[in-house]
Structures are given as structure tokens and as C-alpha cells.
Write an enzyme that holds these catalytic residues in place. Structure first.
Site, PDB file in Angstrom:
ATOM      1  N   MET A   1       5.763  -8.617  23.585  1.00 44.83           N
ATOM      2  CA  MET A   1       5.978  -7.296  24.174  1.00 44.83           C
ATOM      3  C   MET A   1       4.914  -7.029  25.217  1.00 44.83           C
ATOM      4  SD  MET A   1       6.402  -3.600  22.334  1.00 44.83           S
ATOM      5  CE  MET A   1       8.036  -4.010  21.773  1.00 44.83           C
ATOM      6  N   CYS A   2       5.290  -6.370  26.285  1.00 47.92           N
ATOM      7  CA  CYS A   2       4.372  -6.081  27.391  1.00 47.92           C
ATOM      8  C   CYS A   2       3.165  -5.283  26.897  1.00 47.92           C
ATOM      9  CB  CYS A   2       5.082  -5.304  28.484  1.00 47.92           C
ATOM     10  SG  CYS A   2       6.625  -6.040  29.054  1.00 47.92           S
ATOM     11  N   ARG A   3       2.140  -5.275  27.719  1.00 46.87           N
ATOM     12  CA  ARG A   3       0.963  -4.429  27.518  1.00 46.87           C
ATOM     13  C   ARG A   3       0.694  -3.699  28.825  1.00 46.87           C
ATOM     14  NH1 ARG A   3      -0.162  -4.046  22.253  1.00 46.87           N
ATOM     15  NH2 ARG A   3       2.054  -3.714  22.590  1.00 46.87           N
TER      16      ARG A   3
END
Length: 246
Positions: A1-3
Site C-alpha cells: 500500500m502507498c505511503r
């Protein structure tokens, strides 16, 4: 998942915000501590910043490579300074495009936007939420991604005069009603204030006397980081912070 993260405060080198902290966004691209999906965020990155004294709006630097693979970025990050930054590292969900234009932040005027999360079957989301998007609206999408579609929905509301928090919250509520499994951690800034939504995953913020950072996960070991409760809207400036339930 993106940050992702957003910063408001005294002008600093981009490196002080993005690469230098002990648990920086740079480190989170390959070793996130609180990610719930995926191991690395290697599908691109982007930085948006407001040059000191510039009233024309933000500048963006986006790439489709991992942040650690861009040999030019470290030099730029130590040279460029800003008091308002939104940055993201990307892990693309299935069905989302991989080109440079798919990397956050997305932009319109002074606004910068990022999504940390995903929306399944996002292509049919407008019809399922009752959102009436014209061909002109859809042509403004920068990329074939869930984030780009959500940004079109948010931007329509901002353009119509909605406050940032209201625009984010309404899009989050509509999306969650149509896609209950959606994870919607949203960041939005105009260089003066930050609006953020947490729905799933993690979101934190840290305020000192003259700056604020909102991030998917803490970038330092300081104990004054505060977790944003799930299903909440955060509105913050350098000097104020307010949290409300969605």
C-alpha cells in the site's frame, strides 16, 4: 500500500522532509513499518512543493521508478526548499496504470492530492455513487487509476466552492457506501492547510510550535506523533488541528 505525507512549516530542504528523517518516506518505500498490504512501494513516487514566495501554485516532480532508483532526486532534494510539501511513494493496485502520470500528487491550481489506499471496481464507481461526471470531467483524469478518479470527484467540489474538508468527506462517504471494502486515506493541501481522511490503513500527525506533518506512519521516533482515529477527518494548519468523525 502507498505511503504519503504532507508538511507545513518553515521552509526546509525537501531532503529534510522526505529522505533524511530516520523513518522517512524514502525508507517507507522499501521498509514500511505499518503497511497492511505489499512489501515495497516501488511503482513510482512524486513530490509536490510550493516555492517560497511563489503565488502561482505548486511544482511537481514525478517518476514511474522507485524513489531509490532516481539518481537525480537526492541532489534536487538537498537543493530545493519549501514550507509546504506533499509527497508520496506508490504501490499500484491491480487494474491501475503504471505510467509517470499515475504517481501522486495530482494537482489543480494550488491544490495537491494523494490517495493511500485502493478502490475495487473503481471504473464503475461514478455510476454506483450517483456521481454525474461529464466527458470533460473524465478527460481531466491524469491517469487510469482509482486515485485519479477520486481526485476528479474531489476537484469538482473544490471548484464549486466546497471547503476542503467537506469535499474530501463527501467523496469518502459516497465511495465507502458503494465500495465498503475501499481503503481511503486521502491527503489534500493548498500550501496553507492540510485536510486528510483516514478510512482503513494508518494515518498520523505531529505538530510543534511552528510546523505540522501528516503521514501514513511516523517518520521519527518522537513521542508527540498522534494517531488519527479510523473513520475520521483531520483538518490542520501550522498552528491548529481538528479531528471530526466522518
Amino acid at each position: 500500500m502507498c505511503r504519503h505525507l504532507a508538511y507545513l512549516g518553515p521552509p526546509r530542504a525537501l531532503a529534510e522532509i522526505v529522505t533524511d528523517p530516520p523513518h522517512s518516506l524514502y525508507e517507507q518505500s522499501y521498509a514500511p513499518r505499518r503497511g497492511t498490504d505489499g512489501v515495497v512501494n516501488a511503482d513510482g513516487f512524486g513530490i509536490g512543493w510550493y516555492p517560497p514566495g511563489d503565488r502561482a501554485g505548486p511544482v511537481r516532480y514525478r517518476r514511474a521508478v522507485p524513489i531509490w532508483a532516481d539518481a537525480n532526486f537526492p541532489g534536487l532534494a538537498h537543493l530545493l526548499r519549501s514550507g509546504a510539501v506533499l509527497a508520496a511513494v506508490r504501490s499500484a493496485s491491480p487494474g491501475n496504470s503504471l505510467e509517470e502520470s499515475a504517481a501522486a500528487p495530482y494537482a489543480l491550481g494550488r491544490w495537491l492530492f494523494s490517495l493511500n489506499g485502493f478502490v475495487e471496481r473503481w471504473e464503475s464507481l461514478p455510476g454506483d455513487t450517483g456521481e454525474s461526471l461529464s466527458a470533460a470531467d473524465l478527460l481531466t483524469m491524469e491517469a487510469h487509476t482509482d486515485a485519479a478518479l477520486l481526485w476528479v470527484m474531489v476537484a469538482r467540489r473544490l471548484t464549486a466552492g466546497a471547503p476542503a474538508g467537506d469535499a474530501l468527506a463527501e467523496v469518502a462517504r459516497l465511495t465507502a457506501a458503494a465500495r465498503p471494502a475501499a481503503r481511503l486515506n486521502l491527503l489534500l493541501t493548498d500550501g496553507r492547510a492540510i485536510a486528510a481522511i483516514r478510512r482503513g490503513a494508518s494515518l498520523h500527525y505531529r505538530r510543534t510550535s511552528d510546523e505540522v506533518t501528516v503521514a501514513s506512519e511516523p517518520t521519527t521516533d518522537d513521542r508527540d506523533w498522534q494517531e488519527v482515529p479510523d473513520q475520521s477527518l483531520l483538518l490542520t494548519t501550522q498552528h491548529t488541528a481538528e479531528i471530526a468523525p466522518l
